[in-house]
Write a protein that holds these residues in place. Sequence first.
Motif, PDB file in Angstrom:
ATOM      1  N   CYS A  16       0.919  -1.170  -0.026  1.00  0.00           N
ATOM      2  CA  CYS A  16      -0.010   0.016  -0.278  1.00  0.00           C
ATOM      3  C   CYS A  16       0.941   1.246   0.039  1.00  0.00           C
ATOM      4  CB  CYS A  16      -1.058  -0.108   1.324  1.00  0.00           C
ATOM      5  SG  CYS A  16      -0.106   0.350   2.816  1.00  0.00           S
ATOM      6  N   PRO A  17       0.294   2.470  -0.373  1.00  0.00           N
ATOM      7  CA  PRO A  17       1.119   3.722  -0.569  1.00  0.00           C
ATOM      8  C   PRO A  17       1.440   4.186   0.909  1.00  0.00           C
ATOM      9  CG  PRO A  17      -0.853   3.857  -1.797  1.00  0.00           C
ATOM     10  CD  PRO A  17      -1.070   2.509  -0.889  1.00  0.00           C
ATOM     11  N   ILE A  18       2.913   4.465   0.934  1.00  0.00           N
ATOM     12  CA  ILE A  18       3.348   5.017   1.945  1.00  0.00           C
ATOM     13  C   ILE A  18       2.565   6.271   2.366  1.00  0.00           C
ATOM     14  CG2 ILE A  18       5.388   6.631   2.573  1.00  0.00           C
ATOM     15  CD1 ILE A  18       7.371   5.078   1.027  1.00  0.00           C
ATOM     16  N   SER A  19       1.830   7.065   1.429  1.00  0.00           N
ATOM     17  CA  SER A  19       1.072   8.014   2.068  1.00  0.00           C
ATOM     18  C   SER A  19      -0.057   7.521   2.776  1.00  0.00           C
ATOM     19  CB  SER A  19       0.466   8.797   0.664  1.00  0.00           C
ATOM     20  OG  SER A  19      -0.295   8.122   0.022  1.00  0.00           O
ATOM     21  N   PHE A  20      -0.508   6.446   2.796  1.00  0.00           N
ATOM     22  CA  PHE A  20      -1.753   6.026   3.665  1.00  0.00           C
ATOM     23  C   PHE A  20      -1.173   6.118   5.035  1.00  0.00           C
ATOM     24  CE2 PHE A  20      -3.818   2.317   5.644  1.00  0.00           C
ATOM     25  CZ  PHE A  20      -5.035   2.873   5.839  1.00  0.00           C
ATOM     26  N   VAL A  21       0.119   5.656   5.432  1.00  0.00           N
ATOM     27  CA  VAL A  21       0.487   5.619   6.862  1.00  0.00           C
ATOM     28  C   VAL A  21       0.941   7.200   7.180  1.00  0.00           C
ATOM     29  CG1 VAL A  21       2.427   4.858   8.385  1.00  0.00           C
ATOM     30  CG2 VAL A  21       1.518   3.256   6.343  1.00  0.00           C
ATOM     31  N   LYS A  22       1.440   7.810   6.355  1.00  0.00           N
ATOM     32  CA  LYS A  22       1.832   9.058   6.909  1.00  0.00           C
ATOM     33  C   LYS A  22       0.669   9.833   6.785  1.00  0.00           C
ATOM     34  CE  LYS A  22       6.599   8.575   6.715  1.00  0.00           C
ATOM     35  NZ  LYS A  22       6.606   7.247   6.680  1.00  0.00           N
ATOM     36  N   ASP A  23      -0.202  10.010   5.880  1.00  0.00           N
ATOM     37  CA  ASP A  23      -1.095  10.972   5.509  1.00  0.00           C
ATOM     38  C   ASP A  23      -2.535  10.683   6.240  1.00  0.00           C
ATOM     39  OD1 ASP A  23       0.706  12.246   4.414  1.00  0.00           O
ATOM     40  OD2 ASP A  23      -0.075  11.661   2.366  1.00  0.00           O
ATOM     41  N   VAL A  24      -2.808   9.441   6.614  1.00  0.00           N
ATOM     42  CA  VAL A  24      -3.972   8.813   7.071  1.00  0.00           C
ATOM     43  C   VAL A  24      -3.928   8.138   8.443  1.00  0.00           C
ATOM     44  CG1 VAL A  24      -6.129   7.476   6.493  1.00  0.00           C
ATOM     45  CG2 VAL A  24      -4.971   8.405   4.450  1.00  0.00           C
ATOM     46  N   LEU A  25      -2.965   7.095   8.474  1.00  0.00           N
ATOM     47  CA  LEU A  25      -3.108   6.501   9.755  1.00  0.00           C
ATOM     48  C   LEU A  25      -2.487   7.249  10.970  1.00  0.00           C
ATOM     49  CD1 LEU A  25      -2.059   2.929   8.846  1.00  0.00           C
ATOM     50  CD2 LEU A  25      -4.101   3.635   9.368  1.00  0.00           C
ATOM     51  N   PHE A  26      -1.497   8.061  10.555  1.00  0.00           N
ATOM     52  CA  PHE A  26      -0.763   8.981  11.762  1.00  0.00           C
ATOM     53  C   PHE A  26      -1.622   9.822  12.028  1.00  0.00           C
ATOM     54  CE2 PHE A  26       4.154   7.791  11.026  1.00  0.00           C
ATOM     55  CZ  PHE A  26       3.847   6.453  11.301  1.00  0.00           C
ATOM     56  N   PRO A 104      -3.714  -2.111  -6.574  1.00  0.00           N
ATOM     57  CA  PRO A 104      -4.606  -2.913  -7.449  1.00  0.00           C
ATOM     58  C   PRO A 104      -3.950  -4.381  -7.736  1.00  0.00           C
ATOM     59  CG  PRO A 104      -4.329  -0.591  -8.568  1.00  0.00           C
ATOM     60  CD  PRO A 104      -3.222  -0.879  -7.562  1.00  0.00           C
ATOM     61  N   ASP A 105      -2.836  -4.503  -7.898  1.00  0.00           N
ATOM     62  CA  ASP A 105      -2.117  -5.859  -8.367  1.00  0.00           C
ATOM     63  C   ASP A 105      -2.159  -6.626  -7.144  1.00  0.00           C
ATOM     64  OD1 ASP A 105       0.272  -3.863  -7.991  1.00  0.00           O
ATOM     65  OD2 ASP A 105       0.956  -5.552  -7.288  1.00  0.00           O
ATOM     66  N   VAL A 106      -1.954  -6.153  -5.866  1.00  0.00           N
ATOM     67  CA  VAL A 106      -1.651  -7.032  -4.520  1.00  0.00           C
ATOM     68  C   VAL A 106      -2.571  -8.144  -4.579  1.00  0.00           C
ATOM     69  CG1 VAL A 106      -1.375  -6.765  -2.273  1.00  0.00           C
ATOM     70  CG2 VAL A 106      -0.399  -5.055  -3.514  1.00  0.00           C
ATOM     71  N   ALA A 107      -3.863  -8.085  -4.291  1.00  0.00           N
ATOM     72  CA  ALA A 107      -4.846  -9.054  -3.723  1.00  0.00           C
ATOM     73  C   ALA A 107      -5.101 -10.122  -4.936  1.00  0.00           C
ATOM     74  CB  ALA A 107      -6.091  -8.393  -3.563  1.00  0.00           C
ATOM     75  N   HIS A 138      -9.062  -5.094   6.466  1.00  0.00           N
ATOM     76  CA  HIS A 138     -10.074  -4.053   6.412  1.00  0.00           C
ATOM     77  C   HIS A 138      -9.541  -3.200   5.295  1.00  0.00           C
ATOM     78  CE1 HIS A 138     -10.943  -4.884  10.455  1.00  0.00           C
ATOM     79  NE2 HIS A 138     -12.020  -4.514  10.562  1.00  0.00           N
ATOM     80  N   THR A 139      -9.286  -3.944   3.983  1.00  0.00           N
ATOM     81  CA  THR A 139      -8.686  -3.451   2.690  1.00  0.00           C
ATOM     82  C   THR A 139      -9.807  -2.806   1.901  1.00  0.00           C
ATOM     83  OG1 THR A 139      -9.149  -5.140   1.392  1.00  0.00           O
ATOM     84  CG2 THR A 139      -7.304  -5.292   2.854  1.00  0.00           C
ATOM     85  N   ASN A 140      -9.474  -2.029   0.900  1.00  0.00           N
ATOM     86  CA  ASN A 140     -10.491  -1.478  -0.121  1.00  0.00           C
ATOM     87  C   ASN A 140     -10.742  -2.359  -1.017  1.00  0.00           C
ATOM     88  OD1 ASN A 140      -7.867  -1.815  -1.260  1.00  0.00           O
ATOM     89  ND2 ASN A 140      -7.952   0.356  -2.453  1.00  0.00           N
ATOM     90  N   GLY A 141     -10.418  -3.520  -1.046  1.00  0.00           N
ATOM     91  CA  GLY A 141     -10.801  -4.687  -2.119  1.00  0.00           C
ATOM     92  C   GLY A 141     -11.834  -5.413  -1.958  1.00  0.00           C
TER      93      GLY A 141
END
Length: 234
Positions: A16-26, A104-107, A138-141
Motif C-alpha cells: 500500500c502507498p507510503i502516503s496511507f501511513v503518513k497522511d491517513v493512519l498517523f 491494484p495488483d496486490v490482492a 479491512h482493505t479497499n478490495g
Amino acid sequence: MAPIKVVLLDIEGTVCPISFVKDVLFPYALEALPGTLKAKWDSPEFAPYRAAFPAEHAGSQESLAAHVRDLMSKDLKISYLKSLQGYLWETGYRNGELKAPLFPDVAPQLARWREHGGAKVMIYSSGSVPAQKLLFGHTNGEPSDILPWLSDFFDTVNAGPKQEKASYEKIAAKHQEYPIGEWLFLSDNVKEVEAAKQAGMQSYIVDRPGNAELSEEAREQHRVVKSFEEIGDL
C-alpha cells in the motif's frame, strides 16, 4: 535459483502507498489520542499499553501524549509506540473510517500465488502484528478481509529490526519446513532487501509510486519490480 515456497511481504510502500501511513493512519492516531487517554486512562484494557511506555512518560496523560507526538514527528519505529498506534487505529478500522488502499495488483496476485503455486504468504512490517492484522482485515478490495490468505505475521518485537540479517534468519527458523533459500522477501527498502539476501533469502525491491527514488547502484545490484504481476507465477 530455488523455487519460491514463501513470499514475505513488507507493507508500507510495498502493498500500500507510503502516503496511507503518513497522511491517513498517523493523523488519525494523533486525533484519537487525547479522547482515548481521557476515556481509557485507568481501564484494565488500556493498562498494558500505558505500562509499556517509559515510566517518565507514563505518569500523566499530558506527558504520554507529548511523548507520542514527539516520537511520531520523528517517525521512530519503537515497539510500544507501534502497539499503541494499533490500538488507536482499531476503532477506525472497525467503524469503516479506515480502509487500507492496497495497490491494484496486490490482492489478485496474492490469491494467484496461493491458489496456483501453493506458496505461503507472510507479513514482516515495523508496524505491530495487531496493526498488521487490522490493515489486512479491512482493505479497499473485494473481499475486504484477506487475513485468511496470510499464514504468519512478524514485526520488530517477534522477529527483530528489519535491517538486520538475524531477523530474517529468525523468521525462517520458525518455519523450518521451508529452506531459507525458498523464501522471497519483497520491500521498498534497499537495506531491508540487502539484509534478507545476506540471510539467504531471495529478495526484490518494490518500486511503487510515492516511494523514495532508487539509486542507480540499487537498480544494478537488485531486481526491481513495479508490480507483483512482474513476478508472475511461483
